[in-house]
Scaffold this active site. Structure first.
Site, PDB file in Angstrom:
ATOM      1  N   GLY A  11       0.682  -0.993   0.156  1.00  0.00           N
ATOM      2  CA  GLY A  11       0.152   0.058  -0.150  1.00  0.00           C
ATOM      3  C   GLY A  11       0.603   1.499   0.415  1.00  0.00           C
ATOM      4  N   GLY A 103      -1.890 -12.217  18.330  1.00  0.00           N
ATOM      5  CA  GLY A 103      -1.415 -13.577  18.085  1.00  0.00           C
ATOM      6  C   GLY A 103       0.472 -13.898  18.024  1.00  0.00           C
ATOM      7  N   TYR A 146     -15.373   1.021   8.738  1.00  0.00           N
ATOM      8  CA  TYR A 146     -13.911   1.252   9.023  1.00  0.00           C
ATOM      9  C   TYR A 146     -13.750   2.272  10.765  1.00  0.00           C
ATOM     10  CZ  TYR A 146      -9.802   3.811   8.149  1.00  0.00           C
ATOM     11  OH  TYR A 146      -8.422   3.927   7.637  1.00  0.00           O
TER      12      TYR A 146
END
Length: 328
Positions: A11, A103, A146
Site C-alpha cells: 500500500g 497472537g 472502518y
C-alpha cells in the site's frame, strides 16, 4: 539484523515504511493480499537482499519462520471508496487480522505497532482532537465499518498489552499524502489532482467549509518510527496540525496545477467529518516529533509523482476489481 514484518506492505504508507526500515538496517518481510495494494509500490525492492515478500491475507492464520523482532500492522482499506465497496473485509482485517497479528507478536515475543486512524474520533465534537477524546462515531452508518474496526483494533491491542504484557504501540494517523497514493481511491488529494490532470472540474462535497489537515508521508513515517521505539503503549496522534478548508484547498490545487477548472459542489456524504485537526502536543513531548514538510512543498512533490502516471492509470475510474480478491 533485526527482523520486522510489515502488513499492508504494497500500500501507499506500507511501502514507504518498508523503505524506511530497510534504510535503517532491518530485514523486512512485507505482507499484502493486494486487495487495495499494488505490487508496483514494491518493485524497486524486488531484488533487495534485506527484503522478502509474502502474499497473504492477514485475516487467515499467519506463520512466519524464524525470529521476529517487530510487527507493523498497516493492512486495511483506508479510503471511503475502498471500505464502502468491501465493508466485510474492512471489518475482518481490523478484528480477525489484528487478533492474528497480536497472537503472532505474543508467540514471537515481538513488539507490535497498530495503525489506527483519526476516524476513531468520528465527526468530532472537540476541536482539535486530542488522544483523551473518545469520539463521536455512528456505529451503524456506512463509515462505521472502518471507524469501528479501528476502535476495536485499539481495544484488543490494549487488552493484549494489559493481560499478556505484550509490547504494543498505537498510532492514530491523520490524513497523509505523497507519492504512491492511488489516483482514484476517493481521498481528497488524489481526487483533486486526478481531476486537474484530466481537465475536469474539481468536486467538493458539501459547501467546502469542512476541514482537513494534511501530513506528508515522510513526516508520517518519521513519527511512526519514533513511536515504535518509544516506551509509550497508549494511542498517539501523528499528523499535521495545519488545518485548511476543502474549499480553500481546491483553490490551492488549481493554482498548483496551473489549470483553469471550476469547483463544483455535491451533497456531503453521510457522517463525513466536518472538522479534522490533530492535537500533537503528546507527540511533541513524548517523541520530540512534529511535521517538517510544508504543504506547498509536499503537494508539489506529490503532483510531480502523479504527472508520471500513464494515461491508462490517469483515466481509469477504479483501481481494481475488488470482487476477485474476496471469498464468498
Amino acid at each position: 539484523m533485526n527482523r520486522v514484518l510489515i502488513t499492508g506492505a504494497a500500500g501507499f504508507l506500507g511501502s514507504h515504511l518498508c523503505d524506511r526500515f530497510i534504510k535503517e538496517g532491518f530485514y523486512v518481510i512485507g505482507m499484502d493480499n493486494f486487495i487495495t495494494g499494488d505490487l508496483k509500490n514494491l518493485g524497486h525492492l524486488e531484488n533487495h537482499p534485506n527484503f522478502e515478500f509474502i502474499e497473504h491475507d492477514v485475516t487467515e492464520f499467519i506463520q512466519i519462520e524464524g525470529e521476529l523482532d517487530y510487527i507493523l500492522h498497516f493492512a486495511s482499506p483506508a479510503s471511503p471508496i475502498d471500505y464502502l465497496k468491501i465493508p466485510i473485509q474492512t471489518l475482518k482485517v481490523g478484528s480477525l487480522g489484528t487478533h492474528n497479528l497480536l497472537g503472532l507478536a505474543k508467540a514471537k515475543n515481538a513488539r507490535i505497532i497498530i495503525a489506527s486512524t483519526s476516524e476513531v474520533y468520528g465527526d468530532p465534537l472537540v476541536h482539535p482532537q486530542s488522544e483523551d477524546y473518545y469520539g463521536n462515531v455512528n456505529t451503524i452508518g456506512p463509515r462505521g465499518v472502518y471507524d469501528e474496526a479501528k476502535r476495536f483494533q485499539e481495544s484488543i491491542t490494549m487488552a493484549y498489552h494489559r493481560f499478556h504484557g505484550l509490547e504494543t504501540r498505537i498510532v492514530r494517523i491523520f490524513n497523509t499524502y505523497g507519492p504512491r497514493m492511488r489516483l482514484n481511491d476517493g481521498r481528497v488529494i488524489p481526487a483533486f489532482m486526478g481531476q486537474a490532470l484530466r481537465g475536469e472540474d474539481l468536486t467538493v462535497f458539501g459547501d467546502g467549509s469542512q476541514t482537513r489537515s494534511f501530513c506528508y508521508v515522510d513526516d508520517q513515517v518519521e513519527g511512526i518510527y519514533r513511536l515504535l521505539f518509544s516506551d509509550y503503549a497508549y494511542p498517539v496522534n501523528i499528523g499535521n496540525p495545519h488545518e485548511i478548508s476543502i474549499r480553500d484547498f481546491a483553490e490551492e490545487i488549481i493554482k498548483l496545477t496551473n489549470t483553469n477548472q471550476k469547483v463544483i459542489y455535491k451533497t456531503l456524504p453521510v457522517d463525513d467529518p466536518l472538522q479534522r485537526q490533530p492535537d500533537i502536543t503528546l507527540a511533541k513531548k513524548l517523541l520530540h516529533w512534529e511535521p517538517k514538510v510544508n504543504r506547498e512543498q509536499g503537494m508539489k512533490w506529490t503532483f510531480d509523482y502523479f504527472k508520471t502516471l500513464s494515461e491508462e492509470e490517469l483515466f481509469k475510474s477504479e483501481h481494481k476489481d475488488f470482487k476477485q480478491h474476496i471469498k464468498k
